[in-house]
Design a protein around this motif. Structure first.
Motif, mmCIF file in Angstrom:
data_model
loop_
_atom_site.group_PDB
_atom_site.id
_atom_site.type_symbol
_atom_site.label_atom_id
_atom_site.label_comp_id
_atom_site.label_asym_id
_atom_site.label_seq_id
_atom_site.Cartn_x
_atom_site.Cartn_y
_atom_site.Cartn_z
ATOM 1 N N GLN A 188 0.835 -1.206 0.000
ATOM 2 C CA GLN A 188 0.000 0.000 0.000
ATOM 3 C C GLN A 188 0.864 1.248 0.000
ATOM 4 O O GLN A 188 0.554 2.228 -0.683
ATOM 5 N N GLY A 189 1.946 1.243 0.739
ATOM 6 C CA GLY A 189 2.859 2.386 0.722
ATOM 7 C C GLY A 189 3.451 2.603 -0.651
ATOM 8 O O GLY A 189 3.589 3.735 -1.111
ATOM 9 N N TYR A 190 3.794 1.526 -1.335
ATOM 10 C CA TYR A 190 4.326 1.647 -2.693
ATOM 11 C C TYR A 190 3.275 2.217 -3.640
ATOM 12 O O TYR A 190 3.579 3.076 -4.476
ATOM 13 N N LEU A 226 0.797 4.172 -2.798
ATOM 14 C CA LEU A 226 0.574 5.571 -2.442
ATOM 15 C C LEU A 226 1.663 6.483 -2.989
ATOM 16 O O LEU A 226 1.424 7.659 -3.235
ATOM 17 N N LEU A 227 2.856 5.942 -3.184
ATOM 18 C CA LEU A 227 3.946 6.731 -3.744
ATOM 19 C C LEU A 227 3.929 6.694 -5.270
ATOM 20 O O LEU A 227 4.951 6.892 -5.911
ATOM 21 N N ASP A 228 2.751 6.448 -5.835
ATOM 22 C CA ASP A 228 2.524 6.457 -7.277
ATOM 23 C C ASP A 228 3.247 5.316 -7.981
ATOM 24 O O ASP A 228 3.691 5.447 -9.113
ATOM 25 N N GLY A 229 3.358 4.209 -7.307
ATOM 26 C CA GLY A 229 3.936 3.029 -7.935
ATOM 27 C C GLY A 229 2.843 2.239 -8.636
ATOM 28 O O GLY A 229 1.648 2.427 -8.407
#
Length: 86
Positions: free
Chosen positions: A42-44, A46-49
């Motif tokens: 989810q963090g990835y 959110l960082l536009d991955g």
């Protein structure tokens, strides 16, 4: 001296864990591993991955990681406990 049959008491260090306690510990490690993967994914995102799998695939991978980490934890916990490294 405390009675070991009383609920809530812990055995002294060096006593092998019961199979039920080992299974509970391994299940918690598995849940933690699966959730950690989902948090990182989810963090990835959110960082536009962009991931090559959808949400269903992420949950399937998280389930596999949970099973693997729980199995590994169950398999090696008694060895770590015997070496007093837990």
């Amino acid at each position: 001296m405390a009675d070991d049959s009383v609920e809530g008491t812990t055995p002294p260090p060096g006593v092998p864990a019961t199979p039920r306690a080992r299974a509970r510990s391994a299940a918690l490690w598995g849940v933690g591993g699966g959730f950690a993967f989902l948090v990182l994914a989810q963090g990835y995102l959110l960082l536009d991955g962009d991931l090559p799998v959808g949400y269903a695939g992420l949950f399937a991978i998280a389930g596999a990681i949970a099973v693997a980490s729980g199995g590994i934890a169950y398999a090696i916990e008694h060895r770590l406990h015997a070496k007093r490294r837990t």
